[in-house]
Design a protein around this motif. Structure first.
Motif, PDB file in Angstrom:
ATOM      1  N   ARG A  67       0.964  -3.569   2.328  1.00 44.15           N
ATOM      2  CA  ARG A  67       1.123  -2.559   1.280  1.00 44.15           C
ATOM      3  C   ARG A  67       0.552  -1.202   1.679  1.00 44.15           C
ATOM      4  NH1 ARG A  67      -1.647  -5.810  -3.536  1.00 44.15           N
ATOM      5  NH2 ARG A  67      -2.875  -6.523  -1.755  1.00 44.15           N
ATOM      6  N   ALA A  68      -0.379  -1.158   2.598  1.00 42.19           N
ATOM      7  CA  ALA A  68      -1.068   0.093   2.954  1.00 42.19           C
ATOM      8  C   ALA A  68      -0.160   1.040   3.728  1.00 42.19           C
ATOM      9  CB  ALA A  68      -2.316  -0.208   3.769  1.00 42.19           C
ATOM     10  N   ARG A  69      -0.333   2.329   3.429  1.00 41.93           N
ATOM     11  CA  ARG A  69       0.378   3.400   4.128  1.00 41.93           C
ATOM     12  C   ARG A  69      -0.573   4.251   4.962  1.00 41.93           C
ATOM     13  NH1 ARG A  69       1.252   4.320  -1.220  1.00 41.93           N
ATOM     14  NH2 ARG A  69       0.282   6.343  -0.998  1.00 41.93           N
ATOM     15  N   ASP A  70      -1.866   4.197   4.608  1.00 45.65           N
ATOM     16  CA  ASP A  70      -2.865   5.038   5.259  1.00 45.65           C
ATOM     17  C   ASP A  70      -4.249   4.456   4.984  1.00 45.65           C
ATOM     18  OD1 ASP A  70      -3.384   5.661   2.585  1.00 45.65           O
ATOM     19  OD2 ASP A  70      -2.573   7.678   2.716  1.00 45.65           O
ATOM     20  N   THR A  71      -5.287   5.163   5.387  1.00 46.40           N
ATOM     21  CA  THR A  71      -6.643   4.653   5.248  1.00 46.40           C
ATOM     22  C   THR A  71      -7.009   4.403   3.792  1.00 46.40           C
ATOM     23  OG1 THR A  71      -7.304   5.776   7.278  1.00 46.40           O
ATOM     24  CG2 THR A  71      -9.073   5.105   5.789  1.00 46.40           C
ATOM     25  N   LEU A  72      -6.693   5.319   2.902  1.00 46.87           N
ATOM     26  CA  LEU A  72      -7.020   5.106   1.489  1.00 46.87           C
ATOM     27  C   LEU A  72      -6.340   3.854   0.960  1.00 46.87           C
ATOM     28  CD1 LEU A  72      -8.332   5.961  -1.187  1.00 46.87           C
ATOM     29  CD2 LEU A  72      -6.311   7.385  -1.608  1.00 46.87           C
ATOM     30  N   SER A  73      -5.056   3.701   1.219  1.00 45.72           N
ATOM     31  CA  SER A  73      -4.362   2.535   0.669  1.00 45.72           C
ATOM     32  C   SER A  73      -4.720   1.240   1.407  1.00 45.72           C
ATOM     33  CB  SER A  73      -2.848   2.760   0.629  1.00 45.72           C
ATOM     34  OG  SER A  73      -2.323   3.022   1.903  1.00 45.72           O
ATOM     35  N   ASN A  74      -5.347   1.335   2.602  1.00 42.55           N
ATOM     36  CA  ASN A  74      -5.906   0.130   3.211  1.00 42.55           C
ATOM     37  C   ASN A  74      -6.891  -0.530   2.237  1.00 42.55           C
ATOM     38  OD1 ASN A  74      -5.970   1.477   6.502  1.00 42.55           O
ATOM     39  ND2 ASN A  74      -4.885  -0.368   5.918  1.00 42.55           N
ATOM     40  N   PHE A  75      -7.617   0.291   1.514  1.00 39.65           N
ATOM     41  CA  PHE A  75      -8.610  -0.223   0.564  1.00 39.65           C
ATOM     42  C   PHE A  75      -8.040  -0.404  -0.839  1.00 39.65           C
ATOM     43  CE2 PHE A  75     -11.124   1.765   3.920  1.00 39.65           C
ATOM     44  CZ  PHE A  75     -11.947   0.701   4.259  1.00 39.65           C
TER      45      PHE A  75
ATOM     46  N   SER B 116     -11.523  15.249  12.351  1.00 46.41           N
ATOM     47  CA  SER B 116     -12.137  16.465  11.826  1.00 46.41           C
ATOM     48  C   SER B 116     -12.907  16.178  10.535  1.00 46.41           C
ATOM     49  CB  SER B 116     -11.069  17.524  11.554  1.00 46.41           C
ATOM     50  OG  SER B 116     -10.285  17.154  10.425  1.00 46.41           O
ATOM     51  N   ALA B 117     -13.901  17.011  10.294  1.00 44.93           N
ATOM     52  CA  ALA B 117     -14.662  16.914   9.044  1.00 44.93           C
ATOM     53  C   ALA B 117     -13.752  17.177   7.850  1.00 44.93           C
ATOM     54  CB  ALA B 117     -15.829  17.901   9.068  1.00 44.93           C
ATOM     55  N   LEU B 118     -12.808  18.065   8.002  1.00 44.42           N
ATOM     56  CA  LEU B 118     -11.860  18.361   6.924  1.00 44.42           C
ATOM     57  C   LEU B 118     -11.073  17.107   6.539  1.00 44.42           C
ATOM     58  CD1 LEU B 118     -10.390  20.322   5.030  1.00 44.42           C
ATOM     59  CD2 LEU B 118      -8.827  20.826   6.922  1.00 44.42           C
ATOM     60  N   ARG B 119     -10.614  16.363   7.523  1.00 42.89           N
ATOM     61  CA  ARG B 119      -9.862  15.143   7.239  1.00 42.89           C
ATOM     62  C   ARG B 119     -10.736  14.112   6.531  1.00 42.89           C
ATOM     63  NH1 ARG B 119      -6.314  11.569  11.531  1.00 42.89           N
ATOM     64  NH2 ARG B 119      -5.157  10.468   9.931  1.00 42.89           N
ATOM     65  N   ARG B 120     -11.999  13.975   6.973  1.00 41.94           N
ATOM     66  CA  ARG B 120     -12.927  13.038   6.301  1.00 41.94           C
ATOM     67  C   ARG B 120     -13.153  13.448   4.856  1.00 41.94           C
ATOM     68  NH1 ARG B 120     -15.464  13.386  11.352  1.00 41.94           N
ATOM     69  NH2 ARG B 120     -16.978  14.866  10.579  1.00 41.94           N
ATOM     70  N   TRP B 121     -13.416  14.725   4.617  1.00 44.51           N
ATOM     71  CA  TRP B 121     -13.658  15.209   3.252  1.00 44.51           C
ATOM     72  C   TRP B 121     -12.422  15.061   2.371  1.00 44.51           C
ATOM     73  CZ3 TRP B 121     -17.832  15.980   0.571  1.00 44.51           C
ATOM     74  CH2 TRP B 121     -19.036  16.190   1.233  1.00 44.51           C
ATOM     75  N   ARG B 122     -11.268  15.385   2.934  1.00 44.88           N
ATOM     76  CA  ARG B 122     -10.022  15.269   2.168  1.00 44.88           C
ATOM     77  C   ARG B 122      -9.792  13.823   1.727  1.00 44.88           C
ATOM     78  NH1 ARG B 122      -5.359  15.562   5.817  1.00 44.88           N
ATOM     79  NH2 ARG B 122      -5.880  13.370   5.915  1.00 44.88           N
ATOM     80  N   ASP B 123      -9.950  12.881   2.632  1.00 45.65           N
ATOM     81  CA  ASP B 123      -9.729  11.478   2.282  1.00 45.65           C
ATOM     82  C   ASP B 123     -10.815  10.957   1.342  1.00 45.65           C
ATOM     83  OD1 ASP B 123      -7.419  11.529   3.709  1.00 45.65           O
ATOM     84  OD2 ASP B 123      -8.030  10.050   5.202  1.00 45.65           O
TER      85      ASP B 123
ATOM     86  N   VAL C 202     -12.292   9.376  -4.295  1.00 44.48           N
ATOM     87  CA  VAL C 202     -12.971   9.643  -5.567  1.00 44.48           C
ATOM     88  C   VAL C 202     -11.935   9.816  -6.680  1.00 44.48           C
ATOM     89  CG1 VAL C 202     -14.395  11.315  -6.829  1.00 44.48           C
ATOM     90  CG2 VAL C 202     -15.056  10.605  -4.519  1.00 44.48           C
ATOM     91  N   ALA C 203     -10.896  10.586  -6.401  1.00 46.75           N
ATOM     92  CA  ALA C 203      -9.842  10.791  -7.408  1.00 46.75           C
ATOM     93  C   ALA C 203      -9.174   9.465  -7.770  1.00 46.75           C
ATOM     94  CB  ALA C 203      -8.800  11.788  -6.899  1.00 46.75           C
ATOM     95  N   TRP C 204      -8.970   8.595  -6.797  1.00 45.06           N
ATOM     96  CA  TRP C 204      -8.348   7.303  -7.073  1.00 45.06           C
ATOM     97  C   TRP C 204      -9.239   6.452  -7.985  1.00 45.06           C
ATOM     98  CZ3 TRP C 204      -9.483   2.162  -6.448  1.00 45.06           C
ATOM     99  CH2 TRP C 204      -8.432   1.280  -6.679  1.00 45.06           C
ATOM    100  N   VAL C 205     -10.547   6.461  -7.716  1.00 39.54           N
ATOM    101  CA  VAL C 205     -11.470   5.691  -8.557  1.00 39.54           C
ATOM    102  C   VAL C 205     -11.466   6.227  -9.987  1.00 39.54           C
ATOM    103  CG1 VAL C 205     -13.924   5.167  -8.959  1.00 39.54           C
ATOM    104  CG2 VAL C 205     -12.944   4.886  -6.670  1.00 39.54           C
TER     105      VAL C 205
ATOM    106  N   ALA D 153     -16.306   6.017   4.721  1.00 39.76           N
ATOM    107  CA  ALA D 153     -16.493   6.985   3.626  1.00 39.76           C
ATOM    108  C   ALA D 153     -15.514   6.698   2.494  1.00 39.76           C
ATOM    109  CB  ALA D 153     -16.319   8.409   4.152  1.00 39.76           C
ATOM    110  N   VAL D 154     -14.264   6.444   2.855  1.00 41.17           N
ATOM    111  CA  VAL D 154     -13.229   6.130   1.869  1.00 41.17           C
ATOM    112  C   VAL D 154     -13.494   4.763   1.243  1.00 41.17           C
ATOM    113  CG1 VAL D 154     -10.772   5.575   1.627  1.00 41.17           C
ATOM    114  CG2 VAL D 154     -11.473   7.583   2.932  1.00 41.17           C
ATOM    115  N   GLY D 155     -13.728   3.773   2.077  1.00 40.57           N
ATOM    116  CA  GLY D 155     -13.913   2.407   1.604  1.00 40.57           C
ATOM    117  C   GLY D 155     -15.123   2.229   0.720  1.00 40.57           C
ATOM    118  N   GLN D 156     -16.216   2.918   1.032  1.00 40.68           N
ATOM    119  CA  GLN D 156     -17.415   2.778   0.211  1.00 40.68           C
ATOM    120  C   GLN D 156     -17.204   3.351  -1.179  1.00 40.68           C
ATOM    121  OE1 GLN D 156     -20.226   4.436   2.991  1.00 40.68           O
ATOM    122  NE2 GLN D 156     -20.716   2.425   3.810  1.00 40.68           N
ATOM    123  N   VAL D 157     -16.381   4.357  -1.311  1.00 38.83           N
ATOM    124  CA  VAL D 157     -16.052   4.883  -2.644  1.00 38.83           C
ATOM    125  C   VAL D 157     -15.186   3.877  -3.400  1.00 38.83           C
ATOM    126  CG1 VAL D 157     -14.800   6.683  -3.905  1.00 38.83           C
ATOM    127  CG2 VAL D 157     -16.287   7.310  -1.999  1.00 38.83           C
TER     128      VAL D 157
END
Length: 191
Positions: free
Chosen positions: A94-102, A159-166, A171-174, A131-135
C-alpha cells in the motif's frame, strides 16, 4: 509576582496533563516503553533492506513486515532463502513513500498489540524515516528502533528540507488523518 507564579503553575499543570493523560500521552508511552521488539518492519526501496530484515527476523524469531518492497515473487524467494516461512512474513504494497510506509501499517500494528518495532532501512534514509515514523507510530504509543543497512557506495545524503517536509506531513497526518500531498484528493488517507 503572584500572577507570574500562577501562570507558571498553570503552564506546568497543562504540560503535565498533555504528557500524562492528554494527546501527548501515547508519545510518552512510546518513548519510555522498554518492551522487547515484537516486529521487524522493512521499508521498501532496496532489496538489501529486505535481506537484512529477513535475516534479523529469523535471528530474533520475530514476524517480518515488508512495506512497499520488491515484487512478491522475488520477496517470497528471498524470505525462503533466509529461512523464514510464509506465515512469518507479510508483504504490504500500500505504501507509496516513506510517510505511507508507516500510515498504511500503523493501525494494523496497534490492533495486533505491537508496542515496539525494529525499522530496517538504508543508513542514508534512517534519520528521515525515524522522524516520520516516530510521529505516526508514536501517536499510537508504538516505539521504534532503527536498524541501518549499509548503502555504500550508493548512499546519498538527504537534505534537511526533505526531512522537515516529511516530518510536517507526518504531523499533519496525525492531526487530520490526511496526507498534505493528497490535499486535492477528497478521500481520507489510510488510517
Amino acid at each position: 509576582m503572584a500572577g507570574v507564579r500562577a501562570g507558571v503553575l498553570l503552564s506546568a499543570g497543562l504540560l503535565t496533563w498533555l504528557v500524562v493523560r492528554g494527546p501527548l500521552a501515547p508519545y510518552r508511552q512510546a518513548l519510555l516503553d522498554t518492551a522487547p521488539p515484537q516486529q521487524v518492519l522493512v521499508l521498501g526501496g532496496d532489496v538489501e533492506r529486505e535481506r537484512v530484515g529477513a535475516r534479523l527476523a529469523r535471528q530474533l524469531d520475530k514476524p517480518l513486515l515488508v512495506s512497499g518492497g520488491s515484487n512478491p515473487e522475488y520477496a517470497s524467494w528471498l524470505v525462503q532463502e533466509e529461512g523464514l516461512t510464509t506465515d512469518q512474513v507479510q508483504l504490504d504494497y500500500r505504501a507509496r513513500d516513506t510517510l505511507s510506509n508507516f500510515t498504511s501499517v500503523v493501525d494494523d500494528l496497534a490492533s495486533e498489540g505491537v508496542r515496539h518495532v525494529l525499522v530496517v532501512t538504508s543508513a542514508d534514509h534512517l534519520e528521515r524515516s525515524l522522524a516520520v515514523g516516530q510521529v505516526v507510530a508514536g501517536s499510537l504509543g508504538i516505539h521504534l528502533t532503527g536498524v541501518p543497512v549499509d548503502c555504500e557506495p550508493t548512499c546519498r545524503e538527504e537534505s534537511a528540507l526533505r526531512r522537515w517536509r516529511d516530518w510536517l506531513r507526518a504531523v499533519a497526518w496525525v492531526v487530520t488523518g490526511r496526507d498534505l500531498r493528497d490535499a486535492a484528493d477528497p478521500a481520507p488517507a489510510v488510517r
